[in-house]
Structure formats: C-alpha cells, structure tokens
Design a protein around this motif. Structure first.
Motif, PDB file in Angstrom:
ATOM      1  N   GLY A 154      94.690 -17.356  30.337  1.00 11.07           N
ATOM      2  CA  GLY A 154      93.786 -17.111  31.456  1.00 11.07           C
ATOM      3  C   GLY A 154      93.403 -15.675  31.686  1.00 11.07           C
ATOM      4  N   ALA A 155      93.856 -14.754  30.836  1.00 13.01           N
ATOM      5  CA  ALA A 155      93.575 -13.337  31.073  1.00 13.01           C
ATOM      6  C   ALA A 155      93.075 -12.663  29.802  1.00 13.01           C
ATOM      7  CB  ALA A 155      94.844 -12.627  31.570  1.00 13.01           C
ATOM      8  N   ILE A 156      92.050 -11.830  29.965  1.00 14.33           N
ATOM      9  CA  ILE A 156      91.593 -10.983  28.867  1.00 14.33           C
ATOM     10  C   ILE A 156      91.368  -9.585  29.402  1.00 14.33           C
ATOM     11  CG2 ILE A 156      90.456 -12.931  27.715  1.00 14.33           C
ATOM     12  CD1 ILE A 156      87.791 -11.705  28.587  1.00 14.33           C
ATOM     13  N   GLN A 157      91.360  -8.612  28.519  1.00 15.16           N
ATOM     14  CA  GLN A 157      91.096  -7.238  28.916  1.00 15.16           C
ATOM     15  C   GLN A 157      89.597  -7.066  29.188  1.00 15.16           C
ATOM     16  OE1 GLN A 157      93.576  -4.673  29.441  1.00 15.16           O
ATOM     17  NE2 GLN A 157      94.472  -6.713  29.607  1.00 15.16           N
ATOM     18  N   PRO A 158      89.221  -6.042  29.981  1.00 13.51           N
ATOM     19  CA  PRO A 158      87.812  -5.910  30.407  1.00 13.51           C
ATOM     20  C   PRO A 158      86.889  -5.346  29.318  1.00 13.51           C
ATOM     21  CG  PRO A 158      89.104  -4.119  31.309  1.00 13.51           C
ATOM     22  CD  PRO A 158      90.091  -5.045  30.637  1.00 13.51           C
ATOM     23  N   HIS A 159      86.866  -6.015  28.189  1.00  9.58           N
ATOM     24  CA  HIS A 159      85.904  -5.673  27.140  1.00  9.58           C
ATOM     25  C   HIS A 159      85.821  -6.834  26.156  1.00  9.58           C
ATOM     26  CE1 HIS A 159      89.780  -4.086  25.385  1.00  9.58           C
ATOM     27  NE2 HIS A 159      89.353  -4.850  24.381  1.00  9.58           N
ATOM     28  N   PHE A 160      84.694  -6.895  25.470  1.00  5.86           N
ATOM     29  CA  PHE A 160      84.549  -7.849  24.381  1.00  5.86           C
ATOM     30  C   PHE A 160      83.716  -7.161  23.308  1.00  5.86           C
ATOM     31  CE2 PHE A 160      83.034 -11.229  21.767  1.00  5.86           C
ATOM     32  CZ  PHE A 160      84.027 -12.196  21.811  1.00  5.86           C
ATOM     33  N   VAL A 161      84.304  -7.012  22.123  1.00  7.98           N
ATOM     34  CA  VAL A 161      83.612  -6.303  21.052  1.00  7.98           C
ATOM     35  C   VAL A 161      83.738  -7.067  19.741  1.00  7.98           C
ATOM     36  CG1 VAL A 161      83.954  -4.022  22.097  1.00  7.98           C
ATOM     37  CG2 VAL A 161      85.630  -4.897  20.444  1.00  7.98           C
ATOM     38  N   CYS A 162      82.798  -6.820  18.864  1.00  8.63           N
ATOM     39  CA  CYS A 162      82.847  -7.295  17.492  1.00  8.63           C
ATOM     40  C   CYS A 162      83.139  -6.098  16.604  1.00  8.63           C
ATOM     41  CB  CYS A 162      81.506  -7.929  17.103  1.00  8.63           C
ATOM     42  SG  CYS A 162      81.328  -8.301  15.338  1.00  8.63           S
ATOM     43  N   VAL A 163      84.187  -6.211  15.790  1.00 10.41           N
ATOM     44  CA  VAL A 163      84.515  -5.174  14.808  1.00 10.41           C
ATOM     45  C   VAL A 163      84.408  -5.838  13.439  1.00 10.41           C
ATOM     46  CG1 VAL A 163      86.183  -3.450  14.059  1.00 10.41           C
ATOM     47  CG2 VAL A 163      86.085  -4.105  16.471  1.00 10.41           C
ATOM     48  N   PRO A 164      83.229  -5.824  12.827  1.00 14.01           N
ATOM     49  CA  PRO A 164      83.034  -6.598  11.592  1.00 14.01           C
ATOM     50  C   PRO A 164      83.820  -6.052  10.413  1.00 14.01           C
ATOM     51  CG  PRO A 164      81.127  -5.204  12.015  1.00 14.01           C
ATOM     52  CD  PRO A 164      82.016  -5.099  13.224  1.00 14.01           C
ATOM     53  N   LYS A 165      84.419  -6.961   9.642  1.00 16.46           N
ATOM     54  CA  LYS A 165      85.042  -6.595   8.376  1.00 16.46           C
ATOM     55  C   LYS A 165      84.004  -6.595   7.262  1.00 16.46           C
ATOM     56  CE  LYS A 165      88.296  -9.690   7.998  1.00 16.46           C
ATOM     57  NZ  LYS A 165      89.481 -10.354   7.408  1.00 16.46           N
ATOM     58  N   HIS A 166      82.992  -7.450   7.413  1.00 13.50           N
ATOM     59  CA  HIS A 166      81.967  -7.613   6.394  1.00 13.50           C
ATOM     60  C   HIS A 166      80.607  -7.176   6.952  1.00 13.50           C
ATOM     61  CE1 HIS A 166      85.228  -9.949   4.933  1.00 13.50           C
ATOM     62  NE2 HIS A 166      84.935 -11.049   5.601  1.00 13.50           N
ATOM     63  N   ARG A 167      79.649  -7.115   6.094  1.00 11.56           N
ATOM     64  CA  ARG A 167      78.273  -6.810   6.508  1.00 11.56           C
ATOM     65  C   ARG A 167      77.830  -7.798   7.583  1.00 11.56           C
ATOM     66  NH1 ARG A 167      73.135  -7.996   2.526  1.00 11.56           N
ATOM     67  NH2 ARG A 167      71.589  -8.328   4.196  1.00 11.56           N
ATOM     68  N   THR A 168      77.239  -7.286   8.656  1.00  5.45           N
ATOM     69  CA  THR A 168      76.719  -8.115   9.730  1.00  5.45           C
ATOM     70  C   THR A 168      75.344  -7.581  10.102  1.00  5.45           C
ATOM     71  OG1 THR A 168      78.944  -8.596  10.576  1.00  5.45           O
ATOM     72  CG2 THR A 168      77.093  -8.944  12.083  1.00  5.45           C
ATOM     73  N   ASP A 169      74.310  -8.420   9.958  1.00  4.19           N
ATOM     74  CA  ASP A 169      72.940  -7.970  10.170  1.00  4.19           C
ATOM     75  C   ASP A 169      72.504  -8.050  11.624  1.00  4.19           C
ATOM     76  OD1 ASP A 169      72.792  -7.496   7.468  1.00  4.19           O
ATOM     77  OD2 ASP A 169      71.760  -9.373   7.001  1.00  4.19           O
ATOM     78  N   LEU A 170      72.995  -9.039  12.361  1.00  5.24           N
ATOM     79  CA  LEU A 170      72.591  -9.202  13.764  1.00  5.24           C
ATOM     80  C   LEU A 170      73.757  -9.731  14.581  1.00  5.24           C
ATOM     81  CD1 LEU A 170      70.428  -9.407  16.057  1.00  5.24           C
ATOM     82  CD2 LEU A 170      70.004 -11.748  15.265  1.00  5.24           C
ATOM     83  N   PHE A 171      74.002  -9.105  15.736  1.00  6.76           N
ATOM     84  CA  PHE A 171      75.035  -9.557  16.667  1.00  6.76           C
ATOM     85  C   PHE A 171      74.412  -9.604  18.057  1.00  6.76           C
ATOM     86  CE2 PHE A 171      78.835  -8.032  19.362  1.00  6.76           C
ATOM     87  CZ  PHE A 171      79.191  -9.332  19.691  1.00  6.76           C
ATOM     88  N   GLU A 172      74.393 -10.804  18.657  1.00  6.36           N
ATOM     89  CA  GLU A 172      73.904 -10.985  20.022  1.00  6.36           C
ATOM     90  C   GLU A 172      75.087 -11.359  20.905  1.00  6.36           C
ATOM     91  OE1 GLU A 172      70.765 -13.812  20.268  1.00  6.36           O
ATOM     92  OE2 GLU A 172      69.488 -12.791  18.803  1.00  6.36           O
ATOM     93  N   LEU A 173      75.218 -10.670  22.020  1.00  5.57           N
ATOM     94  CA  LEU A 173      76.344 -10.911  22.925  1.00  5.57           C
ATOM     95  C   LEU A 173      75.824 -11.162  24.331  1.00  5.57           C
ATOM     96  CD1 LEU A 173      79.367 -10.995  23.631  1.00  5.57           C
ATOM     97  CD2 LEU A 173      79.287  -8.491  23.854  1.00  5.57           C
ATOM     98  N   ARG A 174      76.268 -12.260  24.910  1.00  6.46           N
ATOM     99  CA  ARG A 174      75.945 -12.583  26.299  1.00  6.46           C
ATOM    100  C   ARG A 174      77.257 -12.839  27.034  1.00  6.46           C
ATOM    101  NH1 ARG A 174      72.347 -15.780  25.429  1.00  6.46           N
ATOM    102  NH2 ARG A 174      70.476 -14.894  26.383  1.00  6.46           N
ATOM    103  N   ILE A 175      77.432 -12.226  28.195  1.00  3.38           N
ATOM    104  CA  ILE A 175      78.634 -12.437  29.009  1.00  3.38           C
ATOM    105  C   ILE A 175      78.219 -12.946  30.380  1.00  3.38           C
ATOM    106  CG2 ILE A 175      80.654 -11.362  30.077  1.00  3.38           C
ATOM    107  CD1 ILE A 175      80.760  -9.372  27.839  1.00  3.38           C
ATOM    108  N   ARG A 176      78.874 -14.008  30.815  1.00  5.07           N
ATOM    109  CA  ARG A 176      78.636 -14.571  32.152  1.00  5.07           C
ATOM    110  C   ARG A 176      79.855 -14.273  33.020  1.00  5.07           C
ATOM    111  NH1 ARG A 176      75.461 -18.514  34.624  1.00  5.07           N
ATOM    112  NH2 ARG A 176      76.456 -19.628  36.352  1.00  5.07           N
ATOM    113  N   PHE A 177      79.667 -13.389  34.001  1.00  8.62           N
ATOM    114  CA  PHE A 177      80.754 -12.990  34.889  1.00  8.62           C
ATOM    115  C   PHE A 177      80.850 -13.934  36.088  1.00  8.62           C
ATOM    116  CE2 PHE A 177      79.558  -8.976  32.793  1.00  8.62           C
ATOM    117  CZ  PHE A 177      80.799  -8.558  32.344  1.00  8.62           C
ATOM    118  N   ASP A 178      81.998 -13.912  36.720  1.00  7.15           N
ATOM    119  CA  ASP A 178      82.208 -14.657  37.959  1.00  7.15           C
ATOM    120  C   ASP A 178      81.447 -13.940  39.067  1.00  7.15           C
ATOM    121  OD1 ASP A 178      83.148 -15.848  40.285  1.00  7.15           O
ATOM    122  OD2 ASP A 178      85.190 -16.061  39.517  1.00  7.15           O
TER     123      ASP A 178
END
Length: 327
Positions: free
Chosen positions: A242-266
């Motif tokens: 039920g708990a996460i730290q106040p961040h969300f990131v992608c740290v790619p190991k491989h080539r990544t051409d597009l990253f879309e991130l959407r966060i829905r807060f309370d």
C-alpha cells in the motif's frame, strides 16, 4: 564487473588520472582492453597511441548527452582548453562548462565512462566482450505507456508496451520493476510486495528480487519473434503493502523510443509540488533538493508527460511532494 566492459571501466578510470592522455608514459597507462578497442598495436609510439585512443574515445562520446561528452573530453584532456596538469583541475573546468559543482562533474565523468565502455564493448568482436544489454536481449521498446493510479487502496501501475525484435528467435523478454522502500524502513523488501498480472501478450514465468528493491521479471511470449517483428503486451503492477515513494521513473536497460507516463493522484491528497525528471541519474531521484520542470495536475488529479529517445541508464518520470512531506 567482469569481461571487457569491466576491464575498460577500470583502465579508463586509471587513464584519467594525472595529465590524462598526455601523461609521460602513455604506453604504460593504456591497458590491453583499451588497446583492443582502440586498435593500438605493438610498435605504436606514444604519439600514435594518443591519437588512436583520443579518436576512439571522442567517437564513442559523440553520441552521448552533452554534459557527459563535455565531462569526458575534459577528464582525459582531449579538449584542448582542458589540458590541465591535474585531474582535479580538469574536473573543475568541466564543472564550470556544464554549470554544475565539482561533485556533480565527477559523477558525470563516472557515468560517461560507463557509457562509452558499454559502447566499446558492444562493438568489439572479441569473444570476451560484454555486449550491450539491448544486443543480448535482441529487442528494444518502441512504445511504453504507463498509468500510475494512486487514488485506490492499493497503488497500481498499468503498463502497455510494444517491443521490436532486433534478431530472430526472441522468445522471452527480461523486464524489471523497482519498488523503492522508505529510507526509514528496516526490513528488506519482500518478493510478495509487488503483485504482477499479465493482461495480454505473454506468460510471466519468473519473478525474482535482483537487489534490495528491484524485481526481475521474465515474460514468455506466445510465439517466437523474428527480426523486425512487433509485439504488444500489458501488465499490471500492484504495491501490495500500500505504500510507494513519491516518484515514478523509468530507467531503461534497453533502447526505448517513446515513454508516456500518466499519474492519477488522490484528490484528497494532491501534491504540493510536481517535477518532471528527464535524463536524471538514479541517485538524483531521491535528492533532498528536487530539480526539474514543474508540472501541474488537472481537475481530475491527473498529470501526463512524454519522453522520446531515452538514454539507457538514465531516469525519466515524475517526482512529487505533499504539504506533509514538506514539514
């Protein structure tokens, strides 16, 4: 670190000392791994060794982010304006050029050395080479779309990904998810604290703890991919504690051409500040003084951002803080 990659990192860290490429006994400073990837052969004199190594390192660094390239060119004394007698002087010169402090410049140099060692190892034809992770995997990410939902009892992340095969006979995908624990937490992360469900596109055949908070995942594909084949899959991650730290990131190991991130807060606990992180170092994600572009949530408590052509090993995503976090 093992193999050619580890040897290159060690030799490059030695080479940057003193006058860098302009040390008196350059033939003693350039080790066997560097000789291999730079084409240095027996009989080459000091001038030829310097030329070959400088040209190779400059070529490898040319495709890196500007701050890493500038830091590396200074560290080894390749940039004419940075040919100072002591390594610390070149670090200070680099720090001034990239508008950071000396400590950050050192980190950029270390990061740059890792990146060019990866590139050099992956392009080497030697049997001892540690090829890049993307080449070993045989695939890269064309699109990665993640929605993080924080207004539920259990935080969830929905991942929709399209991958492209870089060779024939790709039957499995190696994936990873980090569930960062609170700094105050004394107990290590449990394997059960991350729930993973496959919505479509494969079968989860392995989930392990690769480190104290990073989960390694293996997704078996319904059928083997051939070179240039595309494949879509979707996963759901749940932080069961039920708990996460106040961040969300992608740290790619491989080539990544597009990253879309959407966060829905309370809506009852909206962040007081939200930052967009791009090409950040993983250790910077938890820096006590956040930096980055400021973002704002909409009336539904949602924030959205996109990233293109991500650099492997760098962090991309969103960080936030609430009023209670600030106190």
């Amino acid at each position: 670190m093992e193999g050619l990659f580890g040897k290159l990192v060690s030799e490059l860290r030695t080479l940057r000392k003193g006058r860098g490429l302009f040390v008196g006994q350059i033939s003693d400073r350039v080790g066997p791994a560097l000789r291999e990837v730079c084409g240095v052969v027996e009989g080459d004199g000091p001038a030829e060794i310097r030329r070959k190594v400088a040209e190779r390192l400059e070529g490898l660094a040319s495709g890196l982010p500007e701050d890493l390239r500038v830091a590396l060119m200074a560290a080894f004394g390749i940039d004419r304006d940075a040919r100072l007698p002591f390594y610390q002087d070149r670090v200070r010169w680099a720090a001034d050029r990239i508008h950071r402090d000396d400590r950050t410049a050192r980190r950029r140099i270390d990061e740059g050395i890792d990146r060019i060692a990866e590139l050099a190892a992956s392009s080497s034809g030697g049997t001892d080479s540690l090829v890049s992770e993307a080449s070993v995997a045989g695939w890269h990410t064309d699109e990665l779309k993640i929605t993080l939902v924080l207004d539920q009892v259990v935080p969830e992340a929905l991942e929709f990904r399209r991958v492209v095969a870089e060779r024939d006979h790709v039957s499995e995908l190696d994936l990873a998810m980090t569930l960062t624990a609170s700094p105050e937490r004394e107990q290590p992360t449990s394997i059960d604290e991350l729930g993973v469900d496959v919505f479509y596109g494969g079968t989860l055949i392995k989930k392990t703890l690769e480190s104290t908070d990073r989960f390694g995942l293996v997704l078996a594909l319904p059928e083997e991919l051939r070179r240039d084949d595309r494949h879509d899959f979707a996963l759901r991650y749940r932080a069961t504690n039920g708990a996460i730290q106040p961040h969300f990131v992608c740290v790619p190991k491989h080539r990544t051409d597009l990253f879309e991130l959407r966060i829905r807060f309370d809506l009852d606990r909206l962040p007081s500040h939200i930052w967009r992180l791009s090409e950040a170092f993983q250790r910077d994600v938890d820096d006590p003084t956040p930096t980055g572009e400021t973002l704002w949530s909409n009336a539904a408590g949602e924030v959205y951002t996109t990233f293109r052509q991500l650099t492997p090993g760098r962090a991309y995503g969103i960080r936030w803080t609430t009023d209670t976090d600030d106190n």
